[in-house]
Design a protein around this motif. Structure first.
Motif, short mmCIF file in Angstrom:
data_model
loop_
_atom_site.label_atom_id
_atom_site.label_comp_id
_atom_site.label_asym_id
_atom_site.label_seq_id
_atom_site.Cartn_x
_atom_site.Cartn_y
_atom_site.Cartn_z
N ASP A 96 8.54 31.48 46.40
CA ASP A 96 7.99 32.13 44.72
C ASP A 96 8.68 32.60 44.37
N ASP A 97 8.35 32.81 43.30
CA ASP A 97 8.99 33.95 42.54
C ASP A 97 9.02 35.09 42.53
N VAL A 98 9.63 35.50 43.88
CA VAL A 98 9.70 37.13 44.09
C VAL A 98 10.05 38.16 43.22
N ASP A 99 10.45 38.86 42.31
CA ASP A 99 11.31 40.06 42.06
C ASP A 99 12.25 40.63 42.96
N PHE A 100 10.99 41.50 43.33
CA PHE A 100 11.48 42.12 44.27
C PHE A 100 10.77 42.20 45.86
N SER A 101 11.94 42.62 47.18
CA SER A 101 11.42 42.21 48.26
C SER A 101 11.01 43.38 48.37
N THR A 102 9.50 43.32 49.25
CA THR A 102 8.38 44.12 49.61
C THR A 102 8.22 44.70 50.72
N GLY A 103 7.89 45.35 51.76
CA GLY A 103 7.28 45.78 53.13
C GLY A 103 7.82 46.82 53.31
N SER A 104 8.84 47.36 53.91
CA SER A 104 8.83 49.10 54.46
C SER A 104 8.72 50.08 53.60
N VAL A 105 7.16 50.54 53.00
CA VAL A 105 6.18 50.83 52.35
C VAL A 105 7.24 52.09 51.42
N GLY A 106 7.00 52.43 49.84
CA GLY A 106 8.51 53.39 49.51
C GLY A 106 8.92 52.75 48.73
N LEU A 107 9.58 51.69 49.72
CA LEU A 107 11.13 50.76 49.04
C LEU A 107 10.97 49.77 47.93
N GLY A 108 9.69 49.16 47.97
CA GLY A 108 9.97 48.65 46.25
C GLY A 108 9.02 48.69 45.36
N VAL A 109 8.86 50.75 45.67
CA VAL A 109 8.17 51.29 44.58
C VAL A 109 9.55 51.51 43.81
N ARG A 123 10.07 45.11 31.19
CA ARG A 123 9.80 45.98 32.05
C ARG A 123 9.93 46.46 33.90
N MET A 124 10.29 46.79 34.81
CA MET A 124 10.75 47.32 35.29
C MET A 124 9.08 47.46 36.45
N ILE A 125 8.35 46.77 37.12
CA ILE A 125 7.40 47.46 37.31
C ILE A 125 7.08 47.87 39.21
N ALA A 126 6.26 48.70 39.10
CA ALA A 126 6.06 48.52 40.86
C ALA A 126 4.52 48.28 41.47
N LEU A 127 3.75 47.57 42.30
CA LEU A 127 2.79 48.33 42.45
C LEU A 127 2.09 48.99 43.11
N VAL A 128 1.51 49.75 43.54
CA VAL A 128 1.64 50.76 44.58
C VAL A 128 0.86 51.63 45.73
N GLY A 129 0.94 51.16 46.46
CA GLY A 129 -0.54 51.91 47.50
C GLY A 129 -0.50 53.23 47.12
N ASP A 130 -1.69 53.81 47.35
CA ASP A 130 -1.56 55.40 47.40
C ASP A 130 -0.57 55.88 48.04
N ALA A 131 -1.00 55.37 49.79
CA ALA A 131 -0.89 55.98 50.49
C ALA A 131 1.02 55.70 51.09
N GLU A 132 2.15 54.57 50.13
CA GLU A 132 2.70 54.81 50.00
C GLU A 132 3.43 56.35 49.38
N LEU A 133 2.47 57.13 48.53
CA LEU A 133 2.69 58.35 47.39
C LEU A 133 2.97 58.76 49.10
N ASP A 134 2.90 58.76 50.43
CA ASP A 134 3.46 59.71 51.41
C ASP A 134 4.96 59.75 51.53
N GLU A 135 5.28 58.45 50.91
CA GLU A 135 6.81 58.65 51.58
C GLU A 135 7.75 59.36 50.60
N GLY A 136 8.77 60.32 51.16
CA GLY A 136 9.84 60.66 50.71
C GLY A 136 10.40 60.31 49.92
#
Length: 791
Positions: free
Chosen positions: A108-121, A147-160
């Protein structure tokens, strides 16, 4: 449309959770291990994603989905006909829907891969920068900005890396970027600290973002307007995160008791509470802004500018399910009993679990309504661009030149021309542009900025070798000294042909030891099949005066082990010219939609390229143009000195130690011994070809033979291989396993120190004398001394 959005939301909530439940509790298991799937993390995002995908987004927008919300994303695509039931049923199984959204593995139509938290953001901010870069050029001016949009988990905010990206975005006047934070205040190991949102808001505000707090849903805002509503709002604002989560899990009756204990006997507040049933009271208290699809849709629609926006959306983890709010729900799952009860609550009949429209009264009207969602109007949003012709790349070799200097000359020569290739090259570097020999290219091609910026030193008539002017036409993006940002920008630029329909040829330079600082982002870029060239230079202990902190040891092994990255370490300028000409074509090969490479070398599907270069000038070999040399340089090795039929010793080298290997071979040959010299340009491609040939033969292709097997085939079995590299010796030590030749491997295994090149080569026994000593010891039957000196 709010009623329609609510219906979509409930369908997505069910389908995503059923997919996870099916994988864990219904699908046959062979290994007894929990499949997982993050039901609670999906539930907290369902209202946000419903509003986003079915009302807000346009085809030009791009989204990086929170990894743990992958089931919601796939349920959306399933509802829209872009995902199959078969793959949904095989969620997290081989060939099924991926655990986290993947551009290369999902259909399906994935714009950006995610998985390693913070990088997709963070990649969304660099994608926005690349979008601006493309639109600023004459060949990309028609580009419609999304618009380049990230759906962010609040725990991802720990990523430097998120904060490094924020700073870089501020420096580059970031726009058209949204980060939507799923502020459910629960992570894998516990509850998010109190007051985090206050710190988050200050950080985003400091970097020029608009912060939109989405805390209360429609039901809550209506209740606040009732008598006593302000007191209820104050109680909600003051309630600790852990308590709010616990009360949510326990439900309406407990909510009532706790609220009455805290706010009862006040007349108006008591009436507000008592007029609602337990079920209604629970719905009110769980109606946070991020769990209210109407509120989210209205909030998104209210944004009428292109400034970056951070939406802080308050949610409840596990919202709408029996495990909502529970401390353990991050990796927890509804059991069979809970799921059965919830299925009745959701109104899904037995046998209709996979039915897209199981609870919809008029499926035809519902499907017609879905078809009107703007985001899906153009179908799959994967683009392509023409392959760019690569002009012949030649470099007249000086008597002595380093590969780093040769790299700079090749780019400078390209910068003087008007080829389409030169027009599409974009270079970038984390504050080491000049010291990695990009200076001449930048002087001619300028730096990129949306608005022109004059070079003050030039304006003030101050002499400088760096004539750097910022302009929309510029072709170099200067970064701060953060390697994660470098690889995220290369990832975004390396996807430009697919995401924006305009091909870029991204080239990044970095100090070779600091490749390790960006490894997570490098792996992330390769996993997305982004196409770029990364130049690690200067490398090894050859950077002698800089000391151990600036000397790389492991980077050749990184190059060998990183999938999607062809690693080279040429010693001579003509090798580099051949490799770069090949690489510019390799970067453009079409691997889109082909998750299983047709060859392990990726020669048919292409990939990215890593060049490990050095600053040490070495004497050049003179002009070479024969096919064996050119093809050998690309395939990974060629004979610099061909062995005879009675060859006793072969010295195989890679990179800067070429001079030492040649010197040693000359000395050994004077003793009337037959010696060969194997010039290895890519241990990575040699090894990949060898292992691929072994797999092919095991599969029945008896005639399969790797390039390294062809090269070593005629060596006598008594011949000894002596390998040497300014890097970890394991890079070449495997060569003896090809045909069972005894191998002595020289390399660097410990941190270096400051000194001259001669000092360090001697200390680590990668100099000519050490190679001669190994060969001499073999001829006399003596024990070989250890290849790494003890000090």
């Amino acid at each position: 449309m709010p009623a329609d959005l609510k219906a979509i939301e409930q369908r997505l909530l069910w389908l995503s959770h059923w997919m996870i439940h099916h994988a864990n509790h219904i699908r046959p298991k062979t290994d007894g291990i929990k499949v997982g799937g993050h039901q609670a993390s999906s539930a907290s995002m369902v209202s946000i994603m419903t509003a986003l995908y079915f009302q807000t987004l346009r085809p030009e927008d791009r989204v990086a989905v929170k990894p743990h919300a992958s089931p919601i994303f796939h349920a959306i695509q399933y509802l829209m006909g872009n995902q199959t039931r078969e793959k949904m049923e095989n969620f997290r199984g081989f060939g099924g829907v991926q655990s986290y959204p993947s551009r290369t593995k999902d259909i399906d139509d994935v714009d950006f891969s995610t998985g390693s938290v913070g990088l997709g953001v963070a990649i969304t901010s660099f994608a926005s920068l690349v979008q601006d870069y493309v639109q600023a050029k004459s060949w990309g001016a028609e580009q419609k900005l999304g618009r380049m949009i990230a759906l962010v988990g609040d725990a991802e905010l720990d990523e430097g890396n998120i904060y490094e990206a924020l700073q870089e975005g501020w420096k580059n006047d970031l726009r058209n970027c949204w980060w939507i934070i799923d502020y459910n205040r629960q992570s894998l190991d516990g509850i998010v600290r109190e007051g985090l949102f206050g710190r988050v808001e200050k950080i985003f505000d400091a970097f020029g973002w608009d912060v939109v707090r989405v805390k209360y849903g429609v039901l809550q805002r209506a209740a606040f307007e009732e008598p006593g509503g302000e007191k209820l709002r104050q109680w909600i604002d003051n309630c600790p995160n852990q308590l709010y989560s616990a009360l949510t899990f326990m439900g309406g009756a407990v909510w009532r008791q706790r609220l009455m204990d805290a706010l009862g006997d006040q007349g108006d507040v008591t009436a507000l509470i008592e007029k609602r049933s337990d079920k209604e009271l629970a719905a009110l208290m769980e109606n946070l802004g991020g769990n209210c699809v109407t509120t989210m849709a209205d909030t998104f629609a209210a944004i009428d500018h292109d400034r970056p926006v951070c939406f802080l959306a308050y949610t409840i983890k596990g919202w709408g399910t029996p495990i909502a709010g529970h401390k353990d729900n991050h990796g927890g799952l509804m059991n069979k009993t809970q799921m059965a009860e919830w299925q009745k609550y959701m109104g899904v009949a037995e046998g209709a679990e996979w039915d897209k429209f199981a609870t919809i009264a008029d499926p035809d009207a519902f499907e017609a309504m879905l078809a009107k969602a703007p985001f899906f109007a153009k179908g799959r949003r994967r683009y392509a661009d023409d392959v760019i012709d690569v002009p012949a790349i030649e470099l007249s070799s000086d008597r002595e030149i380093s590969t780093q200097m040769a790299f700079g000359k090749i780019l400078d020569n390209l910068s003087k021309g008007d080829s389409l290739l030169a027009e599409r090259i974009v270079t970038t570097s984390p504050d080491v542009t000049g010291t990695t020999n990009l200076g001449p290219w930048v002087n001619r091609r300028k730096l990129f900025a949306r608005a022109p910026q004059a070079d003050t030193f030039k304006a003030e008539n101050i002499p400088s070798t760096a004539k750097w002017e910022f302009t929309p036409d510029g072709q170099h993006i200067e970064l701060g000294i953060a390697e994660m940002n470098l690889f995220l920008l290369l990832a975004a630029a390396g996807l430009s042909h697919s995401v924006f329909g305009k091909r870029l040829i991204p080239i990044g330079t970095v100090y070779d030891p600091f490749v390790s600082r960006g490894l997570d982002a490098l792996n992330y870029a390769c996993y997305q099949d982004a196409r770029f060239m990364i130049v690690g230079t200067p490398s090894g202990v050859t950077l002698a005066p800089e000391g151990g902190a600036h000397q790389s040891i492991a980077s050749p092994l990184i190059g060998m082990s990183q999938d999607g990255l062809a690693a080279f370490e040429p010693a001579f300028a003509d090798e580099l010219a051949v490799i770069m000409e090949w690489a510019f074509a390799y970067l453009q090969k079409d691997g889109e939609g082909d998750p299983d490479e047709r060859t392990w070398l990726r020669d048919e599907t292409g990939g990215s390229v890593y060049l490990r270069l050095t600053t040490n000038p070495i004497e050049q070999t003179g002009k070479r143009a024969d096919d064996d040399f050119r093809q050998g340089a690309i395939d990974g090795a060629y004979w610099l000195r061909k062995p005879g039929p009675n060859c006793e010793v072969v010295i195989a080298y890679q990179g800067a130690v070429a001079s030492e290997a040649i010197k040693a071979a000359g000395s050994i040959a004077q003793g009337r011994r037959d010696v060969g010299v194997l010039a290895v340009t890519s241990a990575d491609r040699l090894n990949a070809g060898w292992t691929a040939a072994q797999r092919a033969r095991a599969g029945g292709t008896d005639g399969a033979q790797a390039h390294i097997e062809t090269l070593l085939n005629d060596l006598p079995r008594h011949c000894v291989l002596i390998t040497v590299i300014d890097g970890h010796p394991a890079t070449l030590s495997w060569l003896g396993a090809v045909y069972g030749h005894r191998t002595i491997s020289h390399g660097v295994e410990h941190f270096g120190q400051t000194g001259t090149i001669a000092d360090l080569y001697r200390h680590f026994r990668i100099d000519a004398d050490a190679l001669i000593q190994s060969a001499s010891a073999l001829s006399q039957g003596r024990k070989i001394p250890p290849v790494t000196a003890l000090g």
